[in-house]
Scaffold this active site. Structure first.
Site, PDB file in Angstrom:
ATOM      1  N   ASN A  42       0.866  -1.176   0.000  1.00  0.00           N
ATOM      2  CA  ASN A  42       0.000   0.000   0.000  1.00  0.00           C
ATOM      3  C   ASN A  42       0.901   1.224   0.000  1.00  0.00           C
ATOM      4  OD1 ASN A  42      -2.423  -1.515   0.180  1.00  0.00           O
ATOM      5  ND2 ASN A  42      -2.075  -1.798   2.374  1.00  0.00           N
ATOM      6  N   VAL A  65       1.081   2.360   8.146  1.00  0.00           N
ATOM      7  CA  VAL A  65       2.401   2.428   8.782  1.00  0.00           C
ATOM      8  C   VAL A  65       3.378   2.954   7.736  1.00  0.00           C
ATOM      9  CG1 VAL A  65       4.270   1.144   9.868  1.00  0.00           C
ATOM     10  CG2 VAL A  65       1.893   0.533  10.374  1.00  0.00           C
ATOM     11  N   HIS A  73       6.693  -1.691   3.576  1.00  0.00           N
ATOM     12  CA  HIS A  73       6.566  -3.114   3.908  1.00  0.00           C
ATOM     13  C   HIS A  73       5.766  -3.819   2.828  1.00  0.00           C
ATOM     14  CE1 HIS A  73       3.283  -0.817   5.690  1.00  0.00           C
ATOM     15  NE2 HIS A  73       2.517  -1.870   5.459  1.00  0.00           N
TER      16      HIS A  73
END
Ligand code: AMP
Length: 116
Positions: free
Chosen positions: A87, A96, A100
């Site tokens: 994302n 966050v 990742h």
């Protein structure tokens, strides 16, 4: 300097989480709120906030992450059917701001189901 991300705090042992794999450049944990039977997060140790912030100097790291994702998926027993999701930005659901990769396995691969 901006505040440490939750993932850096996990890496540094400030927040408890089992690190399932790590090498010089990245590490893997289980997502705390899994959206699939297997839901891992592969995180570079370098705290790049989001993919669109990566620069030319991160090219090799990005390749390493993708290659590591396939190795981790194989080790987790989902090597033949897994989905990778990144994302990028709040508008795309990123919460966050430390790059990742979501590694999702045993997920319903229905058409159009991109939402996490
Ligand atoms: P994203 O929405 O793509 O930024 O994904 C962030 C992910 O991090 C979410 O799926 C969260 O469930 C996960 N997450 C947040 N805090 C933790 C934590 N302490 N340990 C493991 N996963 C976390």
């Amino acid at each position: 300097m901006s505040e440490k991300s939750v993932f850096t705090r996990i890496l540094e042992g400030e927040i408890p989480s089992e690190i399932l794999y790590q090498d010089e450049h990245c590490f893997v944990i289980r997502d705390i709120a899994p959206k699939a039977p297997t839901h891992l997060l592969l995180i570079p140790k370098k705290p790049i906030p989001k993919l669109s912030d990566a620069t030319e100097e991160d090219r090799e790291l990005l390749g390493h992450l993708l290659f590591t994702a396939k190795k981790v998926a194989q080790a987790a027993g989902i090597g033949d059917a897994f989905r990778l999701v990144i994302n990028n930005g709040a508008g795309a659901g990123q919460t966050v701001f430390h790059l990742h990769l979501h590694i999702l396995g045993n997920v319903q691969m229905s058409e159009g189901s991109l939402a996490l």
